[in-house]
Design a protein around this motif. Sequence first.
Motif, PDB file in Angstrom:
ATOM      1  N   THR A  18       0.742  -1.162  -0.055  1.00 19.32           N
ATOM      2  CA  THR A  18      -0.013   0.043   0.111  1.00 19.32           C
ATOM      3  C   THR A  18       0.714   1.331   0.095  1.00 19.32           C
ATOM      4  OG1 THR A  18      -0.034   0.246   2.591  1.00 19.32           O
ATOM      5  CG2 THR A  18      -1.695  -0.926   1.495  1.00 19.32           C
ATOM      6  N   ARG A  19       0.224   2.223  -0.418  1.00 17.82           N
ATOM      7  CA  ARG A  19       0.891   3.614  -0.274  1.00 17.82           C
ATOM      8  C   ARG A  19      -0.233   4.661   0.063  1.00 17.82           C
ATOM      9  NH1 ARG A  19       4.907   1.165  -0.661  1.00 17.82           N
ATOM     10  NH2 ARG A  19       6.484   1.015  -1.982  1.00 17.82           N
ATOM     11  N   GLY A  20      -0.038   5.253   0.877  1.00 17.16           N
ATOM     12  CA  GLY A  20      -0.986   6.211   1.574  1.00 17.16           C
ATOM     13  C   GLY A  20      -1.080   6.213   2.894  1.00 17.16           C
ATOM     14  N   ILE A  41      -2.949   0.589  -3.950  1.00 18.40           N
ATOM     15  CA  ILE A  41      -2.586  -0.812  -3.410  1.00 18.40           C
ATOM     16  C   ILE A  41      -2.453  -1.562  -4.452  1.00 18.40           C
ATOM     17  CG2 ILE A  41      -4.534  -0.757  -1.512  1.00 18.40           C
ATOM     18  CD1 ILE A  41      -6.291  -2.297  -3.470  1.00 18.40           C
ATOM     19  N   GLN A  42      -1.424  -2.468  -4.148  1.00 21.15           N
ATOM     20  CA  GLN A  42      -0.978  -3.501  -5.216  1.00 21.15           C
ATOM     21  C   GLN A  42      -1.584  -4.895  -4.665  1.00 21.15           C
ATOM     22  OE1 GLN A  42       3.223  -4.341  -5.495  1.00 21.15           O
ATOM     23  NE2 GLN A  42       3.098  -5.169  -7.446  1.00 21.15           N
ATOM     24  N   LEU A  43      -2.156  -5.694  -5.474  1.00 24.03           N
ATOM     25  CA  LEU A  43      -2.706  -7.148  -5.059  1.00 24.03           C
ATOM     26  C   LEU A  43      -1.763  -8.264  -5.365  1.00 24.03           C
ATOM     27  CD1 LEU A  43      -6.285  -6.432  -6.921  1.00 24.03           C
ATOM     28  CD2 LEU A  43      -5.367  -5.840  -4.468  1.00 24.03           C
ATOM     29  N   GLU A  44      -2.088  -9.263  -5.051  1.00 27.12           N
ATOM     30  CA  GLU A  44      -1.036 -10.338  -5.206  1.00 27.12           C
ATOM     31  C   GLU A  44      -0.909 -10.754  -6.431  1.00 27.12           C
ATOM     32  OE1 GLU A  44      -2.307 -13.642  -1.729  1.00 27.12           O
ATOM     33  OE2 GLU A  44      -4.012 -13.422  -3.283  1.00 27.12           O
ATOM     34  N   ASN A  45      -1.750 -10.407  -7.561  1.00 23.49           N
ATOM     35  CA  ASN A  45      -1.779 -10.580  -8.953  1.00 23.49           C
ATOM     36  C   ASN A  45      -0.753  -9.342  -9.763  1.00 23.49           C
ATOM     37  OD1 ASN A  45      -3.528  -8.558  -9.062  1.00 23.49           O
ATOM     38  ND2 ASN A  45      -5.277  -9.691 -10.056  1.00 23.49           N
ATOM     39  N   GLN A  47      -1.189  -6.387  -9.967  1.00 26.11           N
ATOM     40  CA  GLN A  47      -2.164  -5.060 -10.399  1.00 26.11           C
ATOM     41  C   GLN A  47      -2.476  -3.758  -9.279  1.00 26.11           C
ATOM     42  OE1 GLN A  47      -5.902  -6.598 -11.821  1.00 26.11           O
ATOM     43  NE2 GLN A  47      -5.084  -7.120 -13.865  1.00 26.11           N
ATOM     44  N   VAL A  48      -2.097  -2.776  -9.766  1.00 23.28           N
ATOM     45  CA  VAL A  48      -2.287  -1.604  -8.989  1.00 23.28           C
ATOM     46  C   VAL A  48      -3.474  -0.893  -8.852  1.00 23.28           C
ATOM     47  CG1 VAL A  48      -1.091   0.467  -8.132  1.00 23.28           C
ATOM     48  CG2 VAL A  48       0.439  -1.731  -8.942  1.00 23.28           C
ATOM     49  N   TYR A  49      -4.168  -0.597  -7.921  1.00 24.66           N
ATOM     50  CA  TYR A  49      -5.467  -0.021  -7.896  1.00 24.66           C
ATOM     51  C   TYR A  49      -5.399   1.341  -6.995  1.00 24.66           C
ATOM     52  CZ  TYR A  49      -7.462  -4.045 -10.082  1.00 24.66           C
ATOM     53  OH  TYR A  49      -7.805  -4.991 -11.176  1.00 24.66           O
ATOM     54  N   ARG A  50      -6.258   2.345  -7.298  1.00 17.12           N
ATOM     55  CA  ARG A  50      -6.672   3.282  -6.408  1.00 17.12           C
ATOM     56  C   ARG A  50      -8.087   2.901  -5.641  1.00 17.12           C
ATOM     57  NH1 ARG A  50      -5.288   9.041  -5.557  1.00 17.12           N
ATOM     58  NH2 ARG A  50      -3.276   8.157  -6.036  1.00 17.12           N
ATOM     59  N   ILE A  51      -8.118   3.039  -4.244  1.00 18.68           N
ATOM     60  CA  ILE A  51      -9.243   2.673  -3.531  1.00 18.68           C
ATOM     61  C   ILE A  51      -9.409   4.187  -2.853  1.00 18.68           C
ATOM     62  CG2 ILE A  51      -9.349   0.269  -3.387  1.00 18.68           C
ATOM     63  CD1 ILE A  51      -8.196   0.470  -0.859  1.00 18.68           C
ATOM     64  N   SER A  52     -10.620   4.474  -2.223  1.00 18.29           N
ATOM     65  CA  SER A  52     -10.962   5.524  -1.399  1.00 18.29           C
ATOM     66  C   SER A  52     -11.974   5.114  -0.249  1.00 18.29           C
ATOM     67  CB  SER A  52     -11.510   6.698  -2.299  1.00 18.29           C
ATOM     68  OG  SER A  52     -12.657   6.422  -2.813  1.00 18.29           O
ATOM     69  N   GLN A  53     -11.997   5.999   0.654  1.00 21.75           N
ATOM     70  CA  GLN A  53     -12.739   5.698   1.585  1.00 21.75           C
ATOM     71  C   GLN A  53     -13.400   6.889   2.015  1.00 21.75           C
ATOM     72  OE1 GLN A  53     -11.420   4.751   5.583  1.00 21.75           O
ATOM     73  NE2 GLN A  53     -13.186   3.737   6.261  1.00 21.75           N
ATOM     74  N   SER A  54     -14.712   7.138   2.327  1.00 21.86           N
ATOM     75  CA  SER A  54     -15.492   8.226   2.545  1.00 21.86           C
ATOM     76  C   SER A  54     -16.257   7.977   3.457  1.00 21.86           C
ATOM     77  CB  SER A  54     -16.121   9.162   1.385  1.00 21.86           C
ATOM     78  OG  SER A  54     -16.993   8.408   0.784  1.00 21.86           O
ATOM     79  N   ALA A  55     -17.225   8.929   3.953  1.00 25.78           N
ATOM     80  CA  ALA A  55     -18.488   8.900   4.881  1.00 25.78           C
ATOM     81  C   ALA A  55     -19.489   7.823   4.169  1.00 25.78           C
ATOM     82  CB  ALA A  55     -19.058  10.184   5.188  1.00 25.78           C
ATOM     83  N   LYS A  56     -19.532   7.608   2.976  1.00 23.82           N
ATOM     84  CA  LYS A  56     -20.428   6.825   2.315  1.00 23.82           C
ATOM     85  C   LYS A  56     -19.949   5.216   2.204  1.00 23.82           C
ATOM     86  CE  LYS A  56     -22.269  10.535  -0.655  1.00 23.82           C
ATOM     87  NZ  LYS A  56     -22.433  10.900  -1.919  1.00 23.82           N
ATOM     88  N   GLY A  57     -18.428   5.119   2.667  1.00 25.13           N
ATOM     89  CA  GLY A  57     -18.055   3.698   2.360  1.00 25.13           C
ATOM     90  C   GLY A  57     -16.701   3.626   1.669  1.00 25.13           C
ATOM     91  N   TRP A  58     -16.376   2.346   1.113  1.00 27.80           N
ATOM     92  CA  TRP A  58     -15.144   2.302   0.371  1.00 27.80           C
ATOM     93  C   TRP A  58     -15.600   1.980  -1.110  1.00 27.80           C
ATOM     94  CZ3 TRP A  58     -10.239   2.034   1.983  1.00 27.80           C
ATOM     95  CH2 TRP A  58      -9.927   1.841   3.515  1.00 27.80           C
ATOM     96  N   PHE A  59     -14.665   2.657  -1.805  1.00 28.18           N
ATOM     97  CA  PHE A  59     -14.818   2.558  -3.484  1.00 28.18           C
ATOM     98  C   PHE A  59     -13.620   2.414  -4.161  1.00 28.18           C
ATOM     99  CE2 PHE A  59     -17.865   5.341  -1.516  1.00 28.18           C
ATOM    100  CZ  PHE A  59     -19.019   4.935  -2.033  1.00 28.18           C
TER     101      PHE A  59
END
Length: 65
Positions: A18-20, A41-45, A47-59
Motif C-alpha cells: 500500500t501507499r497512502g 494498493i498492489q494486489l497478489e496478481n 495489479q495496482v489500484y486506487r481505492i478510497s474511503q469516505s463517509a459513504k464507504g469504500w470505493f
Amino acid sequence: DRPSYLKTRKLQVRIIDTRGPFEASGDWWDAQFWKQTEWDIQLENKQVYRISQSAKGWFLEGRYG
C-alpha cells in the motif's frame, strides 16, 4: 490501519503493498463539501489500484496501467 484485502463482485484478493493514506477534498466553499482518504494498493496478481474511503464507504476508483 491499512487495507489488507480487496473484495468486489469480480475480485477477491489479498493486498500485498500500500501507499497512502492520501487525504483528498473538494468544494470546501460549499455546504456539501466532500473529503475522502485514498490509497494506492498492489494486489497478489501485481495489479495496482486506487481505492478510497469516505463517509459513504469504500470505493474502487480505478486501475493503473
